[in-house]
Design a protein around this motif. Structure first.
Motif, PDB file in Angstrom:
ATOM      1  N   ILE A 128     -12.874 -31.838 -15.777  1.00 53.71           N
ATOM      2  CA  ILE A 128     -12.925 -31.743 -17.243  1.00 53.71           C
ATOM      3  C   ILE A 128     -11.504 -31.838 -17.815  1.00 53.71           C
ATOM      4  CG2 ILE A 128     -13.403 -30.151 -19.180  1.00 53.71           C
ATOM      5  CD1 ILE A 128     -15.832 -29.125 -17.517  1.00 53.71           C
ATOM      6  N   ALA A 129     -10.582 -31.095 -17.206  1.00 56.48           N
ATOM      7  CA  ALA A 129      -9.199 -31.098 -17.695  1.00 56.48           C
ATOM      8  C   ALA A 129      -8.568 -32.479 -17.545  1.00 56.48           C
ATOM      9  CB  ALA A 129      -8.384 -30.055 -16.937  1.00 56.48           C
ATOM     10  N   TYR A 130      -8.865 -33.127 -16.428  1.00 58.84           N
ATOM     11  CA  TYR A 130      -8.323 -34.475 -16.180  1.00 58.84           C
ATOM     12  C   TYR A 130      -8.840 -35.458 -17.246  1.00 58.84           C
ATOM     13  CZ  TYR A 130      -7.128 -38.751 -13.647  1.00 58.84           C
ATOM     14  OH  TYR A 130      -6.620 -39.964 -13.290  1.00 58.84           O
ATOM     15  N   ASN A 131     -10.141 -35.384 -17.503  1.00 61.16           N
ATOM     16  CA  ASN A 131     -10.716 -36.256 -18.535  1.00 61.16           C
ATOM     17  C   ASN A 131     -10.156 -35.917 -19.913  1.00 61.16           C
ATOM     18  OD1 ASN A 131     -12.244 -37.651 -16.682  1.00 61.16           O
ATOM     19  ND2 ASN A 131     -14.002 -36.272 -16.885  1.00 61.16           N
TER      20      ASN A 131
ATOM     21  N   ALA B  57      -8.990 -17.319 -12.284  1.00 61.86           N
ATOM     22  CA  ALA B  57      -9.657 -18.390 -11.542  1.00 61.86           C
ATOM     23  C   ALA B  57     -10.615 -17.829 -10.486  1.00 61.86           C
ATOM     24  CB  ALA B  57      -8.619 -19.293 -10.890  1.00 61.86           C
ATOM     25  N   GLN B  58     -10.344 -16.612 -10.041  1.00 61.93           N
ATOM     26  CA  GLN B  58     -11.210 -15.955  -9.067  1.00 61.93           C
ATOM     27  C   GLN B  58     -12.492 -15.449  -9.747  1.00 61.93           C
ATOM     28  OE1 GLN B  58      -9.345 -13.312  -5.679  1.00 61.93           O
ATOM     29  NE2 GLN B  58      -9.786 -12.013  -7.419  1.00 61.93           N
ATOM     30  N   ALA B  59     -12.395 -15.155 -11.042  1.00 61.41           N
ATOM     31  CA  ALA B  59     -13.519 -14.520 -11.754  1.00 61.41           C
ATOM     32  C   ALA B  59     -14.422 -15.521 -12.470  1.00 61.41           C
ATOM     33  CB  ALA B  59     -12.980 -13.499 -12.757  1.00 61.41           C
ATOM     34  N   VAL B  60     -13.855 -16.591 -13.037  1.00 57.01           N
ATOM     35  CA  VAL B  60     -14.677 -17.608 -13.727  1.00 57.01           C
ATOM     36  C   VAL B  60     -14.176 -18.999 -13.307  1.00 57.01           C
ATOM     37  CG1 VAL B  60     -15.192 -16.182 -15.786  1.00 57.01           C
ATOM     38  CG2 VAL B  60     -13.179 -17.656 -15.807  1.00 57.01           C
ATOM     39  N   PRO B  61     -15.035 -20.035 -13.371  1.00 55.64           N
ATOM     40  CA  PRO B  61     -14.566 -21.381 -13.013  1.00 55.64           C
ATOM     41  C   PRO B  61     -13.379 -21.762 -13.912  1.00 55.64           C
ATOM     42  CG  PRO B  61     -16.949 -21.346 -13.310  1.00 55.64           C
ATOM     43  CD  PRO B  61     -16.443 -20.027 -13.790  1.00 55.64           C
ATOM     44  N   SER B  62     -12.281 -22.161 -13.281  1.00 55.96           N
ATOM     45  CA  SER B  62     -11.035 -22.342 -14.022  1.00 55.96           C
ATOM     46  C   SER B  62     -10.233 -23.476 -13.434  1.00 55.96           C
ATOM     47  CB  SER B  62     -10.157 -21.088 -13.917  1.00 55.96           C
ATOM     48  OG  SER B  62     -10.819 -19.949 -14.401  1.00 55.96           O
ATOM     49  N   THR B  63      -9.241 -23.920 -14.212  1.00 53.47           N
ATOM     50  CA  THR B  63      -8.234 -24.797 -13.625  1.00 53.47           C
ATOM     51  C   THR B  63      -6.891 -24.529 -14.281  1.00 53.47           C
ATOM     52  OG1 THR B  63      -7.911 -26.998 -12.685  1.00 53.47           O
ATOM     53  CG2 THR B  63      -8.296 -26.900 -15.064  1.00 53.47           C
ATOM     54  N   PHE B  64      -5.846 -24.753 -13.477  1.00 53.69           N
ATOM     55  CA  PHE B  64      -4.471 -24.545 -13.915  1.00 53.69           C
ATOM     56  C   PHE B  64      -3.764 -25.887 -13.823  1.00 53.69           C
ATOM     57  CE2 PHE B  64      -0.173 -22.537 -13.474  1.00 53.69           C
ATOM     58  CZ  PHE B  64      -0.247 -21.706 -14.579  1.00 53.69           C
ATOM     59  N   MET B  65      -2.877 -26.135 -14.775  1.00 54.89           N
ATOM     60  CA  MET B  65      -2.195 -27.439 -14.828  1.00 54.89           C
ATOM     61  C   MET B  65      -0.695 -27.223 -14.953  1.00 54.89           C
ATOM     62  SD  MET B  65      -4.803 -28.869 -17.746  1.00 54.89           S
ATOM     63  CE  MET B  65      -5.073 -27.275 -18.505  1.00 54.89           C
TER      64      MET B  65
ATOM     65  N   GLN C 186      -7.799 -30.514 -26.175  1.00 53.54           N
ATOM     66  CA  GLN C 186      -8.655 -31.537 -25.573  1.00 53.54           C
ATOM     67  C   GLN C 186      -9.535 -30.950 -24.460  1.00 53.54           C
ATOM     68  OE1 GLN C 186      -9.226 -34.591 -26.520  1.00 53.54           O
ATOM     69  NE2 GLN C 186      -7.475 -35.262 -27.746  1.00 53.54           N
ATOM     70  N   CYS C 187      -9.013 -29.967 -23.746  1.00 50.44           N
ATOM     71  CA  CYS C 187      -9.828 -29.304 -22.698  1.00 50.44           C
ATOM     72  C   CYS C 187     -11.047 -28.628 -23.337  1.00 50.44           C
ATOM     73  CB  CYS C 187      -9.005 -28.271 -21.937  1.00 50.44           C
ATOM     74  SG  CYS C 187      -7.868 -28.981 -20.731  1.00 50.44           S
ATOM     75  N   VAL C 188     -10.829 -27.952 -24.480  1.00 48.75           N
ATOM     76  CA  VAL C 188     -11.943 -27.291 -25.164  1.00 48.75           C
ATOM     77  C   VAL C 188     -12.983 -28.326 -25.599  1.00 48.75           C
ATOM     78  CG1 VAL C 188     -12.579 -26.001 -27.248  1.00 48.75           C
ATOM     79  CG2 VAL C 188     -10.546 -25.337 -25.940  1.00 48.75           C
ATOM     80  N   LEU C 189     -12.514 -29.415 -26.193  1.00 49.96           N
ATOM     81  CA  LEU C 189     -13.436 -30.438 -26.686  1.00 49.96           C
ATOM     82  C   LEU C 189     -14.202 -31.099 -25.539  1.00 49.96           C
ATOM     83  CD1 LEU C 189     -11.217 -32.109 -29.448  1.00 49.96           C
ATOM     84  CD2 LEU C 189     -12.805 -30.193 -29.677  1.00 49.96           C
ATOM     85  N   GLU C 190     -13.471 -31.394 -24.453  1.00 49.58           N
ATOM     86  CA  GLU C 190     -14.079 -32.077 -23.301  1.00 49.58           C
ATOM     87  C   GLU C 190     -15.111 -31.171 -22.620  1.00 49.58           C
ATOM     88  OE1 GLU C 190     -13.325 -35.290 -22.685  1.00 49.58           O
ATOM     89  OE2 GLU C 190     -14.729 -35.348 -20.988  1.00 49.58           O
ATOM     90  N   ALA C 191     -14.812 -29.880 -22.567  1.00 50.52           N
ATOM     91  CA  ALA C 191     -15.736 -28.915 -21.929  1.00 50.52           C
ATOM     92  C   ALA C 191     -17.066 -28.838 -22.664  1.00 50.52           C
ATOM     93  CB  ALA C 191     -15.086 -27.545 -21.866  1.00 50.52           C
TER      94      ALA C 191
END
Ligand code: NI
Length: 384
Positions: free
Chosen positions: A305-308, A336-344, A377-382
């Motif tokens: 999602i973040a990549y897109n 990231a351990q508690a909810v699906p996440s990504t770091f950039m 953009q991450c919020v919108l893409e999600a």
């Protein structure tokens, strides 16, 4: 459209970043930083709860349309060090410096928040802005999670400005991205005595030296060569005079791992080795494991999602998947351990690499625009 909105709030975000930069505060002392963030949120009529884990803030933007709840996270703390006074808008507080870019993370999250808030009528879902204390020490994310900031959150995004990567380039990684930065301490006890009569003493300096060397054999002989582990002894203290064998030597160091199973095994291997070596020389050793943040593991779907999201506004040469993780630590790992996440990572290097945690650390304010647009953009893409 998004760019225009970001541009319209940019000067405000830039002033906020510079104000935070000039008044840095370290872990759990981010009182003025908290006030500055609240003033920004108040001005933009964004509601929030403050004082979570002492100085943390959780702001909420409710979109008008149904959708997922997305959390965006920034860290607020500075470091206990002096800034080079020749830097632009350098720290006014002796012994305090924003030398890691967390002032930028905070200002960019405010800029993203103002932008999303402006888009509220067409926004799907809910956005939570998490401003957390103490990333550099003690892990402020953990008490914020315990206070419930992740309740109802579907996924989370975080990012770090990155001094060794080209300006404007964004990096992604699926799976393990950063190490667990655990620490350890070893107390080696011997029997002191005169340096000329070692036969009636038990020399803890010799034992400690054997331990320092032997610890490296855990990495090379007890862990698969395909797994990354670092054990570094950073402190070795003992003794008072050239002709005295001391009673005790203390070692301190760090353990870096990229796999939570290996992370659980390594301290036990160290303990066995340390105690066994000390015993074989007639001494005694106490091994203390000091766990810190978990391994930062990015969720593959959220990373896509973040990549897109980045592809929506950046050219292909500005986006890259990282081949290798970094052995540094990051307390976003708790999220990231508690909810699906990504770091950039967002590169800030213009002509030469910029060292984090260095008195000369500095980055151009323009990166606030890219970082905030990435988060928006991450919020919108999600919610696509
Ligand atoms: Ni940092």
């Amino acid at each position: 459209m998004i760019k225009d909105t970001i541009n319209s709030y940019y000067n405000e975000a830039k002033s906020l970043r510079q104000a935070i930069h000039q008044e840095p505060e370290i872990a759990f002392e981010e009182v003025k930083t908290n006030q500055k963030i609240r003033a920004f949120l108040d001005k933009h009529q964004i509601s929030y709860v403050s004082g979570i884990a002492k100085t943390g803030i959780l702001a909420t933007i409710e979109g008008s349309l149904p959708g997922k709840t997305i959390l965006l996270r920034a860290d607020m703390d500075a470091l206990p060090m002096d800034e080079n006074p020749n830097n632009p808008f350098a720290s006014k507080i002796p012994g305090r410096m924003h030398a890691c870019g967390h002032d930028g993370h905070t200002a960019a999250l405010c800029l993203a928040g103002a932008t999303l808030n402006q888009m509220k009528s067409e926004l799907k879902g809910t956005v939570k802005l998490l401003f957390q204390p103490a990333e550099e020490a003690d892990g402020g994310a953990e008490p914020m999670i315990k206070a419930g900031v992740l309740e109802g959150v579907d996924m989370a995004f975080g990012a770090h400005l990155w001094g060794s990567s080209p300006s404007g380039k964004v990096y992604f990684k699926k799976g393990a991205m950063m190490a667990s930065p655990d620490n350890f301490m070893v107390k080696v006890k011997g029997v002191g005595g005169h340096g000329s009569k070692p036969q009636v003493a038990i020399d803890p300096i010799l034992i400690a030296s054997q331990i320092v060397i032997a610890l490296q054999t855990i990495v090379s002989r007890q862990v698969s060569p395909l797994e990354a582990v670092v054990i570094s002894v950073g402190k070795m203290h003992g003794g008072t005079a050239p002709n005295i064998i001391p009673e005790e030597v203390v070692l301190e160091g760090t353990i870096r791992t990229l796999n939570n199973e290996i992370r659980a095994e390594v301290p036990n291997k160290m303990k066995n080795l340390v105690e066994g070596i000390a015993k074989s020389y007639g001494g005694h050793a106490e091994f203390t494991y000091l766990p810190a943040y978990p391994v930062l593991v990015n969720n593959a779907d959220v990373t896509d999602i973040a990549y897109n999201a980045a592809r929506n506004f950046l050219s292909p040469d500005q986006i890259e998947f990282l081949e290798h993780p970094d052995m540094g630590g990051e307390d976003f790992a708790y999220i990231a351990q508690a909810v699906p996440s990504t770091f950039m990572y967002l590169g800030i290097m213009e002509d030469k690499p910029i060292s984090h945690h260095h008195p000369d650390f500095h980055f151009n304010d323009k990166h606030l625009k890219i970082l905030s647009e990435l988060l928006v953009q991450c919020v919108l893409e999600a919610n696509q």
